[in-house]
Design an enzyme around this catalytic site. Structure first.
Site, short mmCIF file in Angstrom:
data_model
loop_
_atom_site.label_atom_id
_atom_site.label_comp_id
_atom_site.label_asym_id
_atom_site.label_seq_id
_atom_site.Cartn_x
_atom_site.Cartn_y
_atom_site.Cartn_z
N GLY A 19 0.86 -1.33 0.14
CA GLY A 19 -0.16 0.05 -0.03
C GLY A 19 0.76 1.16 0.15
O GLY A 19 0.27 2.51 -0.30
N LYS A 23 7.47 2.11 -4.83
CA LYS A 23 7.82 0.64 -4.98
C LYS A 23 9.37 0.46 -5.54
O LYS A 23 9.74 1.01 -6.53
CB LYS A 23 7.01 0.26 -6.23
CG LYS A 23 5.33 0.20 -5.99
CD LYS A 23 5.03 -0.56 -4.74
CE LYS A 23 3.15 -0.42 -4.53
NZ LYS A 23 3.02 -0.64 -3.18
N HIS A 133 13.45 15.06 0.50
CA HIS A 133 12.69 15.39 1.87
C HIS A 133 13.41 15.35 3.18
O HIS A 133 13.16 16.22 4.04
CB HIS A 133 11.33 15.03 1.69
CG HIS A 133 10.43 15.23 0.43
ND1 HIS A 133 10.24 16.75 0.12
CD2 HIS A 133 9.72 14.42 -0.30
CE1 HIS A 133 9.31 16.62 -0.83
NE2 HIS A 133 8.97 15.45 -1.20
N ASP A 168 11.09 17.54 -9.50
CA ASP A 168 10.12 16.79 -8.89
C ASP A 168 8.69 17.41 -8.71
O ASP A 168 8.91 18.65 -8.70
CB ASP A 168 10.71 16.02 -7.72
CG ASP A 168 9.97 15.07 -6.89
OD1 ASP A 168 10.35 13.97 -7.05
OD2 ASP A 168 8.89 15.33 -6.30
N HIS A 170 7.11 17.57 -6.27
CA HIS A 170 7.07 18.22 -4.86
C HIS A 170 8.49 19.06 -4.61
O HIS A 170 9.30 18.89 -4.97
CB HIS A 170 7.23 16.99 -3.85
CG HIS A 170 6.13 16.11 -3.79
ND1 HIS A 170 6.00 14.96 -4.54
CD2 HIS A 170 4.95 16.07 -3.31
CE1 HIS A 170 4.96 14.31 -4.53
NE2 HIS A 170 4.25 14.80 -3.79
N ASP A 257 7.11 12.13 -10.55
CA ASP A 257 5.80 12.17 -10.18
C ASP A 257 4.98 13.24 -11.06
O ASP A 257 3.86 13.67 -10.34
CB ASP A 257 5.68 12.21 -8.65
CG ASP A 257 6.83 13.18 -8.06
OD1 ASP A 257 7.35 14.01 -8.90
OD2 ASP A 257 6.87 13.06 -6.71
ZN ZN Z 1 7.93 13.87 -5.27
#
Ligand code: ZN
Length: 344
Positions: A19, A23, A133, A168, A170, A257
């Site tokens: 979940g 991955k 991060h 990215d 983010h 992403d």
């Molecule tokens: Zn990201």
């Protein structure tokens, strides 16, 4: 131009848990696709197998207390006090080998930086890296050890001038925080605005402090930005600043992403926009440490980083994914055989 590709079969031997969006299989899938497309050959001298970073390497950025906690949690069982370091939450689960995984990814980014610094490679790519991060004393956003910060710190220690470019979805908050008060590193992050996406930072007014004023650059983009807006923002924000800063090395985080099929973000980028930006970074970089990053649609992660590796090597990637690969990885979610722009 000499290139290096950091890879270990151990990259995909770790599991964040059922979940969890990250991955490690995406790294194997990327590696297999690169090989299937003929972009690496058997016993390819460009492949460098990394060793895990040592504890003292990690201490160049992270606090000893935090590293102690990661080490103590490596069995996969939470230890008392772990939550205070961001460990054990949904984003940053405590899974078996968590510390080993983090040390291996960091070791690969440090090796990439060392190869580029020594001149053994002009470009080095660590698809497992880009965990932007992580903070000095805390896990955040799937990231435990901040390998971009460690790679940049190694280059600084060897007298290099470094610019960091992060595309990215983010905000690259951990890297920005590490160099917020210094003019030795220029950080530029383009990302989905913090008003709609984690980590909720990365606004234009975050420009650095003290000696670092003007050396942190943020370009927040609206959801659904797409190739046109994202690439235009990149073109306006990045080249002129890099040319003015004149880095010896560019460290880049190539998270994917941003793609239209990604389950976590909403930027609607395609391989076309992504490859345009990767090509621009290549043309701007005297030397280049390229790192992976986010990316949660594994088929598109494999496509995008395969294309990036082709660009790094100045070779044409094939139009179509080989049939044998499609058969072997039929469950990976490839909608068709196109390598580029097959997302609609
Ligand atoms: Zn990201």
């Amino acid at each position: 131009m000499n290139t290096a590709y950091l890879y270990s079969d151990a990259f995909h031997g770790f599991d964040y848990g059922a979940g969890h969006p990250l991955k490690t299989f995406r790294l194997k899938l990327t590696h297999e696709l690169i090989k299937a497309c003929g972009l690496l050959v058997p016993d390819d001298p460009r492949v460098i197998v990394p060793a895990p970073a040592k504890r003292e390497d990690l201490l160049a950025f992270h606090t000893p207390e935090y590293i102690d906690m990661l080490e103590a949690s490596n069995s996969g069982k939470a230890v008392p006090g772990a939550a205070a370091y961001g460990l054990g939450s949904g984003d940053n689960p405590i899974f078996p080998g968590m510390y080993d995984w983090s040390r291996l990814v960091a070791g690969a980014s440090l090796k990439a930086a060392a190869l580029v610094d020594s001149g053994e490679a002009a470009i080095a790519f660590n698809i497992a890296g880009g965990l932007h991060h992580a903070l000095s004393g805390r896990a955040s956003g799937f990231c435990y050890i901040n390998d971009p910060v460690l790679a940049i710190t190694l280059l600084l220690a060897r007298g290099r001038r470094v610019a960091y470019i992060d595309i990215d979805a983010h905000h690259g908050d951990g890297v920005q925080a590490a160099f917020y008060d210094t003019d030795k590193v220029l950080t530029i992050s383009l990302h989905e605005t913090g008003t709609t996406l984690f980590p909720g930072t990365g606004f234009e007014q975050e420009t650095g402090e003290g000696a670092g004023k003007g050396y942190s650059v943020n370009v927040p983009l609206p959801p659904e930005a797409g190739d046109e807006l994202f690439v235009r923002a990149f073109t306006e924000a990045v080249p002129q600043r890099i040319e003015r800063f004149r880095p010896d090395v560019i460290v880049s985080q190539l998270g994917v992403d941003t793609f239209r099929s990604d389950p976590l973000a909403h930027l609607n980028v395609t391989t076309e926009g992504f490859c345009t930006m990767v090509g621009m970074i290549k043309s701007l970089a005297p030397k280049w440490v390229a790192l992976g990053g986010g990316g949660y649609d594994v088929a598109n992660v494999a496509r995008a980083w395969t294309l990036a590796w082709a660009i790094m090597n100045d070779v044409q990637a094939p139009e179509e994914i080989p049939l044998s690969f499609m058969e072997q990885f039929s469950g990976a979610g490839f909608p068709d055989r196109k390598l580029r722009d097959a997302f609609s």
